[in-house]
Design a protein around this motif. Structure first.
Motif, PDB file in Angstrom:
ATOM      1  N   ARG A 307       0.841  -1.202   0.000  1.00 57.79           N
ATOM      2  CA  ARG A 307       0.000   0.000   0.000  1.00 57.79           C
ATOM      3  C   ARG A 307       0.871   1.244   0.000  1.00 57.79           C
ATOM      4  O   ARG A 307       1.987   1.223   0.524  1.00 57.79           O
ATOM      5  CB  ARG A 307      -0.922   0.015   1.221  1.00 57.79           C
ATOM      6  CG  ARG A 307      -1.863  -1.175   1.319  1.00 57.79           C
ATOM      7  CD  ARG A 307      -2.792  -1.034   2.528  1.00 57.79           C
ATOM      8  NE  ARG A 307      -3.572  -2.238   2.771  1.00 57.79           N
ATOM      9  CZ  ARG A 307      -4.725  -2.518   2.172  1.00 57.79           C
ATOM     10  NH1 ARG A 307      -5.223  -1.660   1.295  1.00 57.79           N
ATOM     11  NH2 ARG A 307      -5.382  -3.634   2.452  1.00 57.79           N
ATOM     12  N   ILE A 308       0.352   2.315  -0.562  1.00 60.81           N
ATOM     13  CA  ILE A 308       1.072   3.592  -0.553  1.00 60.81           C
ATOM     14  C   ILE A 308       0.953   4.192   0.840  1.00 60.81           C
ATOM     15  O   ILE A 308      -0.140   4.344   1.373  1.00 60.81           O
ATOM     16  CB  ILE A 308       0.521   4.534  -1.637  1.00 60.81           C
ATOM     17  CG1 ILE A 308       0.748   3.909  -3.019  1.00 60.81           C
ATOM     18  CG2 ILE A 308       1.194   5.908  -1.558  1.00 60.81           C
ATOM     19  CD1 ILE A 308       0.148   4.688  -4.171  1.00 60.81           C
ATOM     20  N   ASN A 309       2.089   4.526   1.408  1.00 56.51           N
ATOM     21  CA  ASN A 309       2.172   4.937   2.800  1.00 56.51           C
ATOM     22  C   ASN A 309       2.238   6.455   2.959  1.00 56.51           C
ATOM     23  O   ASN A 309       2.645   6.951   4.006  1.00 56.51           O
ATOM     24  CB  ASN A 309       3.422   4.312   3.445  1.00 56.51           C
ATOM     25  CG  ASN A 309       3.397   4.374   4.943  1.00 56.51           C
ATOM     26  OD1 ASN A 309       2.345   4.303   5.563  1.00 56.51           O
ATOM     27  ND2 ASN A 309       4.570   4.554   5.547  1.00 56.51           N
ATOM     28  N   ASP A 310       1.868   7.180   1.934  1.00 64.63           N
ATOM     29  CA  ASP A 310       1.974   8.638   1.926  1.00 64.63           C
ATOM     30  C   ASP A 310       0.699   9.184   1.288  1.00 64.63           C
ATOM     31  O   ASP A 310       0.423   8.938   0.121  1.00 64.63           O
ATOM     32  CB  ASP A 310       3.215   9.054   1.128  1.00 64.63           C
ATOM     33  CG  ASP A 310       3.432  10.549   1.090  1.00 64.63           C
ATOM     34  OD1 ASP A 310       2.610  11.243   0.461  1.00 64.63           O
ATOM     35  OD2 ASP A 310       4.418  11.016   1.682  1.00 64.63           O
ATOM     36  N   ASN A 311      -0.078   9.905   2.052  1.00 67.35           N
ATOM     37  CA  ASN A 311      -1.383  10.367   1.560  1.00 67.35           C
ATOM     38  C   ASN A 311      -1.274  11.224   0.315  1.00 67.35           C
ATOM     39  O   ASN A 311      -2.077  11.093  -0.611  1.00 67.35           O
ATOM     40  CB  ASN A 311      -2.117  11.150   2.652  1.00 67.35           C
ATOM     41  CG  ASN A 311      -2.506  10.279   3.824  1.00 67.35           C
ATOM     42  OD1 ASN A 311      -2.297   9.070   3.806  1.00 67.35           O
ATOM     43  ND2 ASN A 311      -3.068  10.881   4.855  1.00 67.35           N
ATOM     44  N   PHE A 312      -0.297  12.127   0.282  1.00 64.83           N
ATOM     45  CA  PHE A 312      -0.168  12.991  -0.890  1.00 64.83           C
ATOM     46  C   PHE A 312       0.220  12.181  -2.120  1.00 64.83           C
ATOM     47  O   PHE A 312      -0.328  12.384  -3.209  1.00 64.83           O
ATOM     48  CB  PHE A 312       0.864  14.094  -0.653  1.00 64.83           C
ATOM     49  CG  PHE A 312       1.109  14.927  -1.884  1.00 64.83           C
ATOM     50  CD1 PHE A 312       0.182  15.891  -2.271  1.00 64.83           C
ATOM     51  CD2 PHE A 312       2.222  14.714  -2.679  1.00 64.83           C
ATOM     52  CE1 PHE A 312       0.377  16.630  -3.430  1.00 64.83           C
ATOM     53  CE2 PHE A 312       2.422  15.449  -3.829  1.00 64.83           C
ATOM     54  CZ  PHE A 312       1.505  16.415  -4.202  1.00 64.83           C
TER      55      PHE A 312
END
Length: 462
Positions: A307-312
């Motif tokens: 999963r992408i661990n950075d909201n932006f």
């Protein structure tokens, strides 16, 4: 920037290092815009401190600039006029000012010295061992390029390995503090802002004066002249050589391909060819590998998801990267229309789950439950998913949770469905105490509230 928010633990640690007897060497690193320089500046206040920003110029240019900074700091006209060919003379001059309280030296963007001269970590190691180590001095080496900082200061092969007395890898600010950044916003608005800015102080700062999340996105991201329009490319090109390959992987994950096999299939590559890229992205805190929270051996689990661990980064790869052609051709309005149509259901609702997990830890700390848990995360198998599972690994208590970021109120049917899914989870299945929690941004039906009054194993959180 508004008042300095959060970072209490980091400041406390730095203060403890500063008060330790003798010398201390701290490595402070983390991704760009995360607030390292602001943290160092806050800590430097009211101390005998010298701050020096390393540039991407040659080692000689940086040495000359450091010489000038030290000459001014020590009020040493002789050093200012001198031609200096080695670093030791400059550091000896700096130490001549020592004596009245501990001296603090901050070398920001330290990795550029090693980049311009690969031997510089060895040079600094000698300076530390022969000069700084024996003085009443604290040195903070800051850096924004994670891979370089780790290789130059933290890895076993680095000449500086074993010299540090502490390190801080600065992370994003938790959602918990967003009401301090945006005191005028309601909880729903705070969640939307967090879903895009992701706890990165510089991004938060850019969103301060926006009326709503969509005007903030339009002004700060969709505009080709905006600071964040090409931010992921800027972040990655300083860390990796094959930016295009990394972009393709992140894009595939943002599109919903979380299993290694699905990522490989989407890119038409062999799974073994992705390993090094995925590891690098995890090291950079851009990705994370999750396994069901009840797995006994997470490293060996075959249920791992990426999963992408950075909201932006997640927002950008979901909504900006696929629409770059539209934006480049001047059709921001259509790009914004697509964002508005999918922003809450395809993006914010997933971020809301992370916020609920954060809330779980807060509730645990506040002793909301009749027991404390030490594990919390998501759970899934081939057929079912549960947003939150938390348990006490040494006891018999387990909590199952559901997070609903939707327009309607949550009713009894959601609790019933959660209870059914909980029966599938094997953890201490024959000998455990089940508890349930529902999170809902728009609250709960009267029927559910009345039911919960008759039970002591269900919690509701808005």
């Amino acid at each position: 920037m508004r008042d300095f928010i959060d970072r209490d633990n980091e400041l406390k640690f730095l203060d403890e290092e500063y008060r330790r007897e003798g010398s201390s060497l701290v490595i402070l690193y983390g991704r760009r815009r995360i607030g390292k320089t602001e943290l160092a500046a806050k800590f430097m206040k009211r101390k005998k401190a010298l701050y020096f920003l390393v540039t991407e110029e040659s080692e000689q240019q940086n040495r000359n600039a450091f010489k000038e900074a030290v000459a001014d700091f020590c009020d040493n006209e002789l050093l200012k006029q001198a031609t200096v060919e080695n670093w030791e003379i400059i550091f000896k001059t700096l130490l001549s000012k020592n004596g009245d309280g501990k001296m603090l030296l901050v070398l920001d963007e330290f990795q550029y010295l090693g980049k311009s001269n690969p031997a510089f970590p060895s040079i600094f190691q000698k300076i530390w061992d022969t000069l700084l180590k024996h003085e009443d001095v604290m040195v903070i080496l800051c850096g924004s390029l994670i891979t370089m900082m780790e290789s130059q200061t933290l890895s076993y092969t680095s000449p500086l390995y074993g010299r540090r007395t502490g390190q801080i890898k600065l992370k994003q600010i938790p959602f918990l503090y967003y009401n301090k950044f945006f005191p005028e916003k309601c909880r729903r608005e705070l969640i939307e802002y967090y879903a895009v800015t992701g706890g990165v102080p510089k991004y938060i700062e850019l969103f301060y004066n926006s009326g709503d999340i969509y005007s903030a996105i339009d002004h700060n991201i969709l505009s080709k002249q905006s600071f964040l329009y090409d931010e992921p490319n800027f972040l990655l090109q300083n860390e990796v050589s094959e930016v295009g390959s990394y972009f393709s992987i992140i894009k595939a994950i943002a599109a919903g391909n979380h299993k290694l096999s699905k990522i490989a299939a989407a890119l038409e590559l062999k799974q073994t060819g992705l390993t090094k890229y995925l590891k690098t992205l995890i090291d950079l805190d851009i990705l994370k590998r999750e396994v069901p929270v009840t797995e006994a051996n997470p490293e060996k689990s075959k249920r791992g998801l990426y999963r992408i661990n950075d909201n932006f980064m997640l927002f950008w790869f979901r909504f900006i990267y696929p629409n770059l052609s539209l934006i480049e051709m001047g059709n921001r309005e259509l790009a914004m229309k697509k964002i508005k149509a999918n922003f809450k259901d395809r993006h914010v609702s997933y971020i809301y789950e992370d916020i609920c997990i954060e809330t779980m830890w807060k509730m645990n700390h506040e002793e909301t439950w009749p027991f404390t848990f030490d594990q919390v995360g998501r759970w899934w198998n081939n057929d079912q998913e549960i947003d939150i599972v938390a348990y006490d690994s040494t006891g018999r208590d387990i909590i199952f949770g559901e997070c609903k970021y939707w327009e309607g109120q949550v009713g009894i049917n959601i609790l019933s469905a959660l209870e059914e899914k909980a029966r599938v989870v094997d953890w201490k299945k024959e000998n455990r105490n089940n508890h349930f929690i529902l999170f809902a941004i728009n609250g709960f039906t009267d029927e559910l509230r009345e039911l919960v009054k008759t039970r002591d194993d269900v919690w509701l959180s808005e």
